[in-house]
Structure formats: C-alpha cells, structure tokens
Design an enzyme around this catalytic site. Sequence first.
Site, PDB file in Angstrom:
ATOM      1  N   LYS A   1       0.842  -1.200   0.000  1.00 28.77           N
ATOM      2  CA  LYS A   1       0.000   0.000   0.000  1.00 28.77           C
ATOM      3  C   LYS A   1       0.875   1.246   0.000  1.00 28.77           C
ATOM      4  O   LYS A   1       1.608   1.503   0.947  1.00 28.77           O
ATOM      5  CB  LYS A   1      -0.912   0.060   1.227  1.00 28.77           C
ATOM      6  CG  LYS A   1      -1.972   1.159   1.059  1.00 28.77           C
ATOM      7  CD  LYS A   1      -2.634   1.551   2.358  1.00 28.77           C
ATOM      8  CE  LYS A   1      -1.828   2.553   3.144  1.00 28.77           C
ATOM      9  NZ  LYS A   1      -1.725   3.897   2.528  1.00 28.77           N
TER      10      LYS A   1
ATOM     11  N   GLU B   1      10.750   0.865   9.692  1.00 29.46           N
ATOM     12  CA  GLU B   1      11.706   1.956   9.426  1.00 29.46           C
ATOM     13  C   GLU B   1      10.951   3.247   9.724  1.00 29.46           C
ATOM     14  O   GLU B   1      10.038   3.622   8.999  1.00 29.46           O
ATOM     15  CB  GLU B   1      12.190   1.888   7.984  1.00 29.46           C
ATOM     16  CG  GLU B   1      13.506   2.596   7.788  1.00 29.46           C
ATOM     17  CD  GLU B   1      13.331   4.022   7.309  1.00 29.46           C
ATOM     18  OE1 GLU B   1      13.208   4.916   8.185  1.00 29.46           O
ATOM     19  OE2 GLU B   1      13.286   4.222   6.083  1.00 29.46           O
TER      20      GLU B   1
ATOM     21  N   CYS C   1      13.571  10.806   6.372  1.00 24.98           N
ATOM     22  CA  CYS C   1      13.667  10.251   7.726  1.00 24.98           C
ATOM     23  C   CYS C   1      15.077  10.381   8.278  1.00 24.98           C
ATOM     24  O   CYS C   1      15.263  10.527   9.474  1.00 24.98           O
ATOM     25  CB  CYS C   1      13.201   8.808   7.740  1.00 24.98           C
ATOM     26  SG  CYS C   1      13.891   7.832   6.416  1.00 24.98           S
TER      27      CYS C   1
ATOM     28  N   GLU D   1      10.632  15.232  15.159  1.00 30.03           N
ATOM     29  CA  GLU D   1      10.888  15.191  13.713  1.00 30.03           C
ATOM     30  C   GLU D   1      10.003  16.246  13.050  1.00 30.03           C
ATOM     31  O   GLU D   1       8.780  16.183  13.136  1.00 30.03           O
ATOM     32  CB  GLU D   1      10.543  13.791  13.196  1.00 30.03           C
ATOM     33  CG  GLU D   1      10.915  13.586  11.750  1.00 30.03           C
ATOM     34  CD  GLU D   1      10.651  12.157  11.272  1.00 30.03           C
ATOM     35  OE1 GLU D   1       9.551  11.630  11.505  1.00 30.03           O
ATOM     36  OE2 GLU D   1      11.557  11.578  10.642  1.00 30.03           O
TER      37      GLU D   1
END
Length: 500
Positions: free
Chosen positions: A205, A279, A313, A410
């Site tokens: 997906k 991840e 990331c 983040e």
Amino acid sequence: MPVAAPKKSRSTSRRRPEPELIFGDLWEFDPAPESADPRLAERYQLFIGGRFVAPKSGKYFPSINPATEKPIAEIALAAAKDVDAAYAAAAEAAPRWARLPGAERGKYIYRLARLLQDRAREFAVAETLDGGKPIRESRDFDVPMAAAHFFYHAGWADKLAYAFPGADPQPHGVVGQVIPWNFPLLMLAWKIAPALATGNTVVLKPAETTSVTALKFAEIVREAGLPPGVVNIVTGAGETGAAVVNHPAAAKVAFTGSTDVGKLIMRSTAGTGKKLTLELGGKAANIVFEDAPLDQAVEGIVNGIFFNQGHVCCAGSRLLVQESVADAVLRRLRNRIDVLRVGNPLDKNTDIGAINSKEQLNKIAGLVKAGQREGAAMYQSKCRLPRTGWYFRPTLFSGVEQSHRIAREEIFGPVLSILTFRTVAEAVEKANNTAYGLSAGVWTEKGSRILKMSTALKAGVVWANTYNKFDPTSPFGGYKESGFGREGGKHGLADYVKLT
Ligand code: NAI
Ligand code: MG
C-alpha cells in the site's frame, strides 16, 4: 564522468541504456524533463491478481499536486474486502513463485528494472507532479535509484545459497508492505525488490498522497509478464494500511512511516507470529568539527536538511557545530540558503519543491512557531514563494537547546536546528540524546575521529564528510524509536527469508 555518456537525443523513442550505465549517477536525460508526458490516467484502479480492478465500494479519492493544489488523478479506495482479494491472489501465487528457480525470478526482476529505466522520464515527472519534489531529484535520484534496487536484488535471486551458506533460506510467503509519501517509488523498490528476489509475494500500500507511481509500476509489472498475484497494489489511507498490516495471511509485515503508526503496528502484530520490520522517524545529528573543510561541510549541511524539502527520515535536522567555528558556519549557511530556489517542482533549476500536503505544511509551521516561542533565533531565506501551492521557506534556528521541541521532534520539513558543542564527548552525548537512531553525519579531517565517532554514535548509518549517500548494497535502518530491521545489502535480504 568516468564512463562515456550516450549521445543525447531529443527523441522520445525507447532506448535501452548501455549495460555499464545501469546505475543512477551515470545517467543522461533529455534536457527538458518538464515537457515530458507523464501519461497519467484520469482514474487508477487497484492492482490485484495481475489485473486492474475497481474497488468493491466504488469509492475513489483524489491525488493532489501540492504545487497547484489541484487533483491530478482519482485513486481507488480499498476496503477490507479488496485487501482480502489482494491477499488471496498473493497467497495463490506464493508457492509457484517460491519454487521458481532463482535465476528465473531474477530475469523477471531484471525486466522490471529495465522497464523502469525505459520509462524513467515519465516516472520522474509523475513523481514530481504527485508529490512536489524537484524534478532534478526525481530524475537524478528517485527513479534511477529505484531501478538500481531492482538490478541489485535481481542479482541476488539465484545466489541466496551463497548469501546464507548452509542455512537453507526460504521465503516467508506473503508480505504486507506499507510505505510513506516522501520517496514513493523508491520506497516501493526498497520493499518489493528484496521480497521478490527471496521468493515472497507482496501486497503493498502506497501513501494516500502519492499513489500514482506505484500504480504506474503495476503497469510495468504487467508489461514484464510477472505471474499474476506476485505483486498486488492496494490504495487508500490509514484504514487500508491497517487492513494490510493486520491481515491473517501476511507472514511478514514491512512498514516505513511515522513512529506513532510504527508503534501501533508493533502492538497489533505482537503475538501473531508475523515477522516485522519497521523503518520510522529520525532526528539525526550532523556534526561539524572545527578542523572540517567548512565550504564542503556547508554543502553537506544544506543537502542534509533541504534535500526533498526535508521530508527525509534520515535528514540531518540537528546541526551540532563546534563552538569555535559556529559563527563562521552560521554566516555561510545564511548566505547559502538565500540563494536556494524554492518553487515550481517541474523547473529543473528548483532546489526546494512543494511541501507534500497541507497537513504536513501545518505541522512544519506549528513546530517553527514552537521554536520561536521557546526562544531559539530564527533566520529564513527571503525568496519569493509561488502564490498557489504549499511551500515553506528554508529556515535556520540557532541557539537551540536540547529541551526545545525543534531539537527533539521530527519536523520533516526544510528547517534546521543548530546546537553547539565544545568537546568530542559533548558532541557524542548531544548527538545520542534523542529517542531516534537512524543516521548521523561527521565532518572532520581526522580519520581516527571518524572511526571513534562512528562507534560512539547510536545510529544505523553514519556518513563521514558526506550526507544522504545511498546505495542498494548498503544496509539502512535504525535503532531505538527509528525502528528495527535493515533494508539494502545482504542485511536487508536476511529480513525476507527464514533461515534454518
Ligand atoms: P504515517 O505514518 O501516517 O503514514 C505512512 C504510511 O502509513 C501511509 O501509507 C499511511 O497511509 C499508513 N498508515 C497510516 N496509519 C496507519 C495504520 N494505522 N496502520 C497501517 N498503516 C497506516 O505518516 P503521516 O501521517 O503521513 O506523517 C506524519 C509524520 O510522520 C511526518 O510529519 C513525519 O514526521 C513522519 N513520517 C516519517 C516518515 C519516515 O520515512 N520516517 C515517512 C512519513 C512520515
Ligand atoms: Mg499527490
């Protein structure tokens, strides 16, 4: 460029690159990618069992071009029943695919890689239209790197016995994979290539804001003649993602995305016997020592945080700079970001494209406000932003403290938090003072310091005197809240096989 480049041609006819040109950095493209036809369909269906099928609900959602805020295509919304159908197709294909000799599987994967190269321009433009990243990046990085991952893993398909000597590597069966919106095609390649090479079949997906290149990839899967059901693509948002992850037929789940969703998935797969790799996010320290070549370091810092609008990331989002050179580095950084071009992602001179979604733009703006409130000093480039589309100015924060939200969370945008340090020990302590552990950068002339730092830093990847360098041979993955498992290299293969 060490290898002779092929003659440039403006023709759009299909060309097969020379064999030595298969990897990205040796590519030459026609000079006007912004005029390339991305051949978008008005509507994209689900890809199940080798066919494009309508969702059972008949529901679709728009995919928006973040540079124009206008829809570019309609995407099928998959519900639980569609996900069931995808798993049924993948489960049916699994035993035959697993039994196929590795060399035969490898041929299919090589074909995927070559077809992706053949349609590279079209994929690059589609990726840029759908996600907002600069065409220069999708053209020179995302698409060639995706092809490189298929080439690399095709090579492993008949060599698994050598990768895991004496351990009789076997596929898990059907793998459920959910990927994010920052590198849509590349993350698909990171997921699908190793799964196929090791004899697994997949239900993947893509993210809801960037589904187009995954469905164009499905066209390639058909063109390559892959047995039906080996690759299935279902589209939708979090609910569809949860259905993929929680399906009982998934023997393994691989996820890339936010740490919050990663934690949910860890909980929901606990005790099910599913093999899981995650991840997740990052808050990497990019560490500049006083002996570093500063001009080179500044380029590395800029690349580390502004590549792909900072939607990365492993972005070097916390700059740790030694106090004695902090002023010099900050001055150079200000000058440098003043000349970054923010704007039309299809313009090949653009450095920073559009922010992927309105939600992400709001999140970035919110964290930047928090940075100002908490007392860090902000500097933003004065470039003019386009009137429509979601954009954010390159932003620097100096005087950042470790307790500030912009040093801990983040941001996933073009925003750099700058902290200083005096000693090596302080640099290590500050760099590791984070819940994440995906990547880090070290800038110094001293080799012994590089070795010492790379051991002391709790990060899956440590770059020395460079940043954001990727290669399919090199494992990538995190510690702590950045997740577990590796992608790329032999380590990445290991997560897709059962060893006895
Ligand atoms: P997200 O984690 O919600 O989305 C990533 C993927 O997970 C998408 O395909 C999404 O549809 C799917 N998903 C969402 N909920 C799910 C669930 N319950 N079960 C299974 N799949 C699910 O990330 P989002 O909301 O788009 O971004 C929020 C923040 O996450 C960003 O600001 C960034 O900080 C971080 N992020 C980090 C990424 C990374 O590569 N480390 C990638 C994307 C986001
Ligand atoms: Mg989109």
